[in-house]
Design an enzyme around this catalytic site. Sequence first.
Site, mmCIF file in Angstrom:
data_model
loop_
_atom_site.group_PDB
_atom_site.id
_atom_site.type_symbol
_atom_site.label_atom_id
_atom_site.label_comp_id
_atom_site.label_asym_id
_atom_site.label_seq_id
_atom_site.Cartn_x
_atom_site.Cartn_y
_atom_site.Cartn_z
ATOM 1 N N LYS A 111 17.873 -12.082 51.562
ATOM 2 C CA LYS A 111 17.794 -10.785 51.119
ATOM 3 C C LYS A 111 18.394 -9.648 52.242
ATOM 4 C CE LYS A 111 16.021 -11.406 47.055
ATOM 5 N NZ LYS A 111 16.185 -11.479 45.616
ATOM 6 N N LYS A 194 20.436 -20.859 43.190
ATOM 7 C CA LYS A 194 19.292 -20.631 42.370
ATOM 8 C C LYS A 194 19.995 -19.555 41.203
ATOM 9 C CE LYS A 194 16.171 -17.192 42.769
ATOM 10 N NZ LYS A 194 14.780 -16.506 43.058
ATOM 11 N N LYS A 197 18.026 -12.778 39.381
ATOM 12 C CA LYS A 197 18.228 -11.490 38.693
ATOM 13 C C LYS A 197 19.317 -10.711 39.295
ATOM 14 C CE LYS A 197 13.706 -10.398 37.936
ATOM 15 N NZ LYS A 197 13.011 -10.084 39.265
HETATM 16 P P1 ATP Z 1 15.608 -11.309 42.659
HETATM 17 O O1 ATP Z 1 16.810 -11.739 42.210
HETATM 18 O O2 ATP Z 1 15.425 -9.708 42.276
HETATM 19 O O3 ATP Z 1 14.750 -11.858 43.960
HETATM 20 P P2 ATP Z 1 14.318 -13.286 40.921
HETATM 21 O O4 ATP Z 1 15.190 -13.670 39.654
HETATM 22 O O5 ATP Z 1 14.186 -14.175 41.992
HETATM 23 O O6 ATP Z 1 14.567 -11.974 41.494
HETATM 24 P P3 ATP Z 1 11.400 -12.635 40.889
HETATM 25 O O7 ATP Z 1 11.124 -11.307 40.477
HETATM 26 O O8 ATP Z 1 11.672 -12.840 42.360
HETATM 27 O O9 ATP Z 1 12.878 -13.070 40.267
HETATM 28 O O10 ATP Z 1 10.666 -13.910 40.314
HETATM 29 C C1 ATP Z 1 10.137 -13.784 39.306
HETATM 30 C C2 ATP Z 1 9.388 -15.162 38.950
HETATM 31 O O11 ATP Z 1 10.379 -16.125 38.563
HETATM 32 C C3 ATP Z 1 8.883 -15.828 40.451
HETATM 33 O O12 ATP Z 1 7.751 -16.547 40.081
HETATM 34 C C4 ATP Z 1 10.038 -16.813 40.907
HETATM 35 O O13 ATP Z 1 9.680 -17.874 41.342
HETATM 36 C C5 ATP Z 1 10.479 -17.194 39.412
HETATM 37 N N1 ATP Z 1 11.994 -17.596 39.253
HETATM 38 C C6 ATP Z 1 12.861 -16.616 39.913
HETATM 39 N N2 ATP Z 1 14.135 -17.218 39.574
HETATM 40 C C7 ATP Z 1 13.834 -18.516 39.315
HETATM 41 C C8 ATP Z 1 14.635 -19.624 38.933
HETATM 42 N N3 ATP Z 1 15.923 -19.674 39.131
HETATM 43 N N4 ATP Z 1 13.988 -20.965 38.481
HETATM 44 C C9 ATP Z 1 12.677 -20.972 38.598
HETATM 45 N N5 ATP Z 1 11.932 -19.929 38.683
HETATM 46 C C10 ATP Z 1 12.389 -18.958 39.226
#
Ligand code: ATP
Length: 325
Positions: A111, A194, A197
């Site tokens: 990040k 990955k 969001k």
């Molecule tokens: P950002 O992009 O803002 O970091 P993010 O999509 O990674 O957000 P988080 O809020 O960090 O989302 O994660 C929320 C939950 O969803 C966490 O438990 C995280 O491990 C899970 N998660 C996020 N992305 C994935 C993915 N691609 N596959 C499986 N689990 C995920």
Amino acid sequence: MQRILSGIKHTGQLTLGNYIGALKNFPKFQDEGEPFIFIADLHALTLPIEPETLRTNCRDLAAFYLAAGLDPKKTTMFLQSHVSAHAELNAILQNYLYMGELSRMTQFKEKSLQLNENAIGLGLFAYPVLMAADILLYDANIVPVGEDQTQHVEIARDLVTRFNNRYGKILTMPKAVITKVGARVMSLSDPTKKMSKSDPKGDIYLKDDLKVIRKKIMTAVTDSEAIVKYDPENKPGISNLLAIYASLKEISVADAEKEFAGANYGTFKTKVADIVVEKIGALQERYHAALASGEVDKVLAEGALKAAKVANVTLKRVQTAVGIL
Ligand code: ATP
Ligand code: LTN
């Protein structure tokens, strides 16, 4: 009775990765223990974000919690910022995690790359400290998260050992629980990355129109081998679709593989699209119903009161242990 704790930050539209890796798994714990599921609204400030976006996304995420099957009678649902013990414990625990170990966190490294070197907030660096406070306040035994968050749970575990060695058995040792299938849903346009969001390319959003979802799956990047086989290294696109399918069908990847033995990619993708559209379509209906019912604010207000009662007891225990009068 075991305590379960998890949270999601409302930094953007929820993705299929959030659903499969986290959200979908939360309700399963309702009959196995005492779940505390919150919205990490303080963590959501660790990267620049508009106030209006935060406000909108917050109720949205709460409605998705309800839509996913969280029952406020069984699960305490709340906002992190509404329980001041999170910030207070954070202030104490920051003295027990060290700069070196925090700088090795993958999430911080990834990040901070997106930011100008002079504008990397301290909150982004100290992210795991607040996350440890979140977990430890509730004496959580189990922390269901996607794979990317295991490193943060590990550092919370290190902290517990360090703290308890010094002060006695004050903090409870948590354990990350990762879903077997779909712990890391990958981007549909670049299956080596990955689905996240904050990276709109190749994402399926839970609020996407169902036709758009279908199209995204039908045009997902695959390979030219024409064999449906789980091999993340050599066939990341197909393997990702297989994991999505298996997870939503609640079957193993091996069984999903068997089901598609000999199938061509078109047929396979259509079946994947069918199950995603079915599950997300039903989720969307419940999400709209939850928003329309107007119950979200009430659920969050009641949840904060219940959470604070538990959190304040732990906070007091820690304050006393370190010598705060
Ligand atoms: P950002 O992009 O803002 O970091 P993010 O999509 O990674 O957000 P988080 O809020 O960090 O989302 O994660 C929320 C939950 O969803 C966490 O438990 C995280 O491990 C899970 N998660 C996020 N992305 C994935 C993915 N691609 N596959 C499986 N689990 C995920
Ligand atoms: N970092 C997590 C959100 C989060 C969390 C937590 C998850 C904040 N505090 C405590 C589990 C336990 C994320 O990005 N999903």
